[in-house]
Write an enzyme that holds these catalytic residues in place. Structure first.
Site, PDB file in Angstrom:
ATOM      1  N   ASN A 191      57.623 -68.817 -92.060  1.00 22.52           N
ATOM      2  CA  ASN A 191      58.479 -68.915 -90.876  1.00 22.52           C
ATOM      3  C   ASN A 191      58.912 -67.504 -90.531  1.00 22.52           C
ATOM      4  OD1 ASN A 191      60.302 -69.675 -88.865  1.00 22.52           O
ATOM      5  ND2 ASN A 191      61.958 -69.974 -90.327  1.00 22.52           N
ATOM      6  N   GLY A 192      58.673 -67.099 -89.275  1.00 26.21           N
ATOM      7  CA  GLY A 192      59.065 -65.758 -88.853  1.00 26.21           C
ATOM      8  C   GLY A 192      57.914 -65.042 -88.192  1.00 26.21           C
ATOM      9  N   CYS A 222      71.637 -60.249 -86.672  1.00 20.54           N
ATOM     10  CA  CYS A 222      70.722 -59.625 -85.717  1.00 20.54           C
ATOM     11  C   CYS A 222      71.183 -59.984 -84.308  1.00 20.54           C
ATOM     12  CB  CYS A 222      69.293 -60.120 -85.924  1.00 20.54           C
ATOM     13  SG  CYS A 222      68.152 -59.433 -84.695  1.00 20.54           S
ATOM     14  N   CYS A 229      62.439 -60.896 -78.435  1.00 21.11           N
ATOM     15  CA  CYS A 229      62.600 -61.030 -79.884  1.00 21.11           C
ATOM     16  C   CYS A 229      61.267 -60.726 -80.540  1.00 21.11           C
ATOM     17  CB  CYS A 229      63.033 -62.454 -80.228  1.00 21.11           C
ATOM     18  SG  CYS A 229      63.039 -62.737 -82.015  1.00 21.11           S
ATOM     19  N   CYS A 262      69.519 -64.064 -87.788  1.00 21.39           N
ATOM     20  CA  CYS A 262      69.353 -64.275 -86.332  1.00 21.39           C
ATOM     21  C   CYS A 262      70.527 -65.071 -85.759  1.00 21.39           C
ATOM     22  CB  CYS A 262      68.061 -65.058 -86.132  1.00 21.39           C
ATOM     23  SG  CYS A 262      67.830 -65.672 -84.469  1.00 21.39           S
ATOM     24  N   GLY A 281      59.292 -76.819 -84.457  1.00 20.05           N
ATOM     25  CA  GLY A 281      57.892 -76.643 -84.075  1.00 20.05           C
ATOM     26  C   GLY A 281      57.211 -77.979 -83.944  1.00 20.05           C
ATOM     27  N   TYR A 328      71.143 -71.668 -80.597  1.00 21.24           N
ATOM     28  CA  TYR A 328      70.151 -72.550 -79.991  1.00 21.24           C
ATOM     29  C   TYR A 328      69.265 -73.294 -80.972  1.00 21.24           C
ATOM     30  CZ  TYR A 328      65.915 -73.868 -77.445  1.00 21.24           C
ATOM     31  OH  TYR A 328      64.858 -74.557 -76.935  1.00 21.24           O
ATOM     32  N   CYS A 359      68.011 -59.152 -79.329  1.00 25.38           N
ATOM     33  CA  CYS A 359      67.641 -59.575 -77.969  1.00 25.38           C
ATOM     34  C   CYS A 359      68.806 -59.384 -76.989  1.00 25.38           C
ATOM     35  CB  CYS A 359      67.145 -61.014 -77.973  1.00 25.38           C
ATOM     36  SG  CYS A 359      68.227 -62.150 -78.802  1.00 25.38           S
ATOM     37  N   CYS A 388      59.066 -71.525 -86.635  1.00 24.45           N
ATOM     38  CA  CYS A 388      58.529 -72.617 -87.443  1.00 24.45           C
ATOM     39  C   CYS A 388      59.571 -73.116 -88.432  1.00 24.45           C
ATOM     40  CB  CYS A 388      57.310 -72.142 -88.226  1.00 24.45           C
ATOM     41  SG  CYS A 388      56.061 -71.378 -87.203  1.00 24.45           S
TER      42      CYS A 388
HETATM   43  S1  SF4 Z   1      66.159 -60.545 -81.606  1.00 25.89           S
HETATM   44 FE1  SF4 Z   1      67.495 -62.270 -81.008  1.00 25.89          FE
HETATM   45  S2  SF4 Z   1      66.270 -64.122 -81.288  1.00 25.89           S
HETATM   46 FE2  SF4 Z   1      65.238 -62.442 -82.399  1.00 25.89          FE
HETATM   47  S3  SF4 Z   1      65.987 -62.559 -84.514  1.00 25.89           S
HETATM   48 FE3  SF4 Z   1      67.316 -61.121 -83.424  1.00 25.89          FE
HETATM   49  S4  SF4 Z   1      69.003 -62.401 -82.626  1.00 25.89           S
HETATM   50 FE4  SF4 Z   1      67.344 -63.762 -83.219  1.00 25.89          FE
END
Ligand code: SF4
Length: 467
Positions: free
Chosen positions: A112-113, A444, A392, A246, A38, A252, A447, A12
């Site tokens: 958001n999250g 992060c 994710c 992230c 969104g 993306y 994924c 979002c």
């Molecule tokens: S798992 Fe991947 S998509 Fe999710 S917050 Fe971490 S880097 Fe981003």
């Protein structure tokens, strides 16, 4: 037995203003610039200092906030939200901001999250008598705030936030205050700006440019900002914080004109393309990118290799993003409606096609097919993210593990399935280098690597790893 998880997948955008007479109008423009985050629902709640008034609805910002609807939104503080949700979490009642009224005052929330312990907390709260009006995990915070037992709102909020796990950027507004909170890992982007004497907060800095606000700084992991008539104060609600923004926001999700932690998103993507030119240097006639999010990376690849960049694929701008269509059938239909190959550019040519990610593989297969149908003699696919092998849990819809093509298939198997002549994913090291980093600290990569920055709760795992 814990209840079934619903609506955990969402991404979002949030926007807030404090201290401006056109707060609702500014929020409208801010949300418009965050629409890519969104498209399923949107709302604005405004405060005139005495009461909170909200308008929300399913659909796009320009559809929900008609001139008529905006007439009711008067006041000098406002928060707004654009929502994307999966099938289980859709519906009018889940559109934010959520607005709560009680004898001690009103509270509006925009989030958001994604919380990874929402279900455990909901279960606890329900067993203590709470009744939830929505299936959104955002409502959990409101219940925790009201049940905290502290006399002052600031302490109620800090106490409630400390119980949450996962990714959250929150805007919390009362009649007289705007509070801004970011989770202890800072998983989602959130920035602070100013417009004259007013403060503005947004998921992405592109929203500041649209309303003419000046960027001040990013909100820190574990920080609670409190903005009221006395100005702005910063507090911590988490003792221990480890930044892990992230990486998919760069690859993306965010707009190319946004800056996240001082890194421009377009520049980061371009650098990823340049890095791919080092990791996958093909002999080809043209480089093309899948519009819009891969254009920057393909320009970088072309610049680094000297192969001309061409508009080999055209997007129909009036169709929503394939990535966020809710069903497989709709996703496949979406691709057909959305993209066309330019025969005059690719016919008889060896094509390097740059894309940002492969999630389920259906989109990539369709695009390779489009290029070959249009006469491309070779299609080399280069991807500006590492293979997405894991779901994710923090708010980006990469769906369940079994739907991720890279979760159990090798690069060669994926190449074969999408029908490409070659397939290369950027390496994790290469991606970090493109972001100007030597290691992965501060980011992060869950994924891609399966190493998540937070504990993941069993009920959440069960949902994402369902077979
Ligand atoms: S798992 Fe991947 S998509 Fe999710 S917050 Fe971490 S880097 Fe981003």
């Amino acid at each position: 037995m814990l209840p079934e998880i619903k609506g955990l997948n969402e991404e979002c955008g949030i926007f807030g203003v404090f201290g401006h007479q056109d707060a609702a109008q500014l929020t409208y423009y801010g949300l418009h610039s965050l629409q890519h985050r969104g498209q399923e629902g949107t709302g604005i709640v405004v405060s005139d200092g005495q009461k909170l008034t909200g308008v929300k609805g399913e659909g796009l910002v320009a559809e929900v906030f008609t001139t008529e609807a905006m007439k009711d939104l008067k006041g000098s503080a406002a928060i707004g939200h654009v929502r994307y949700a999966t099938a289980g979490g859709g519906g009018y009642e889940n559109v934010q901001p959520l607005l709560f009224h009680s004898q001690t005052g009103s509270l509006a929330l925009a989030h958001n999250g994604n919380l990874v312990n929402a279900n455990s907390l909901k279960y606890q709260l329900e067993s203590q008598g709470s009744i939830f009006q929505t299936s959104s995990d955002t409502e959990v915070l409101a219940h925790l705030i009201r049940r905290s037992g502290y006399p002052h709102l600031k302490d109620q909020v800090k106490n409630a936030l400390a119980m949450l796990k996962g990714a959250y950027a929150y805007l919390i507004m009362t009649e007289t205050e705007l509070m801004v909170a970011l989770d202890p890992h800072g998983l989602r982007p959130l920035s602070l700006g100013c417009l004259g004497d007013a403060y503005v907060v947004a998921s992405e800095t592109c929203a500041f440019d649209v309303v003419g606000a000046e960027y001040i700084r990013d909100i820190l992991p574990g920080e609670l900002l409190i903005i009221n008539e006395n100005g702005l104060t910063s507090e911590r609600f988490a003792i221990s914080t480890t930044k892990a923004i992230c990486t998919m926001e760069y690859i993306y999700f965010s707009r190319p004109d946004s800056n996240i932690q001082g890194i421009n998103v377009h520049t980061a993507r371009k650098n990823m393309g340049k890095q791919l030119a080092v990791e996958a240097p093909f002999e080809a006639d043209v480089v093309t990118g899948v519009p819009d999010s891969s254009i920057s990376a393909s320009i970088g690849y072309a610049e680094a290799t000297g192969i001309p960049y061409e508009m080999g694929l055209i997007k129909n701008k009036y169709v929503g993003r394939t990535f966020i269509q809710p069903s497989q059938t709709l996703r496949e239909q979406g691709v057909k409606m959305k993209l066309s190959a330019v025969r005059g550019v690719v016919e008889g040519k060896r094509v390097v096609m740059v894309d940002d990610s492969i999630v389920r593989g259906t989109t990539s297969r369709r695009i390779v097919n489009l290029l070959k149908e249009a006469g491309a003699t070779e299609v080399h696919v280069v991807i500006s993210s590492p293979p997405i092998k894991n779901p994710c849990f923090y708010g980006i819809d990469t769906s369940t593990k079994e739907e991720l093509i890279a979760s159990d298939k090798s690069v060669e198997q994926i190449r074969e399935l999408i029908g490409a002549d070659s397939l290369t994913f950027i390496s994790v090291e290469g991606m970090m280098k493109a972001l100007g980093q030597e290691g992965t600290n501060g980011y992060c990569l869950g994924c891609f690597t399966g190493n998540y920055p937070t504990e993941i709760y069993p009920d959440t795992l069960q949902y994402y790893y369902q077979k």
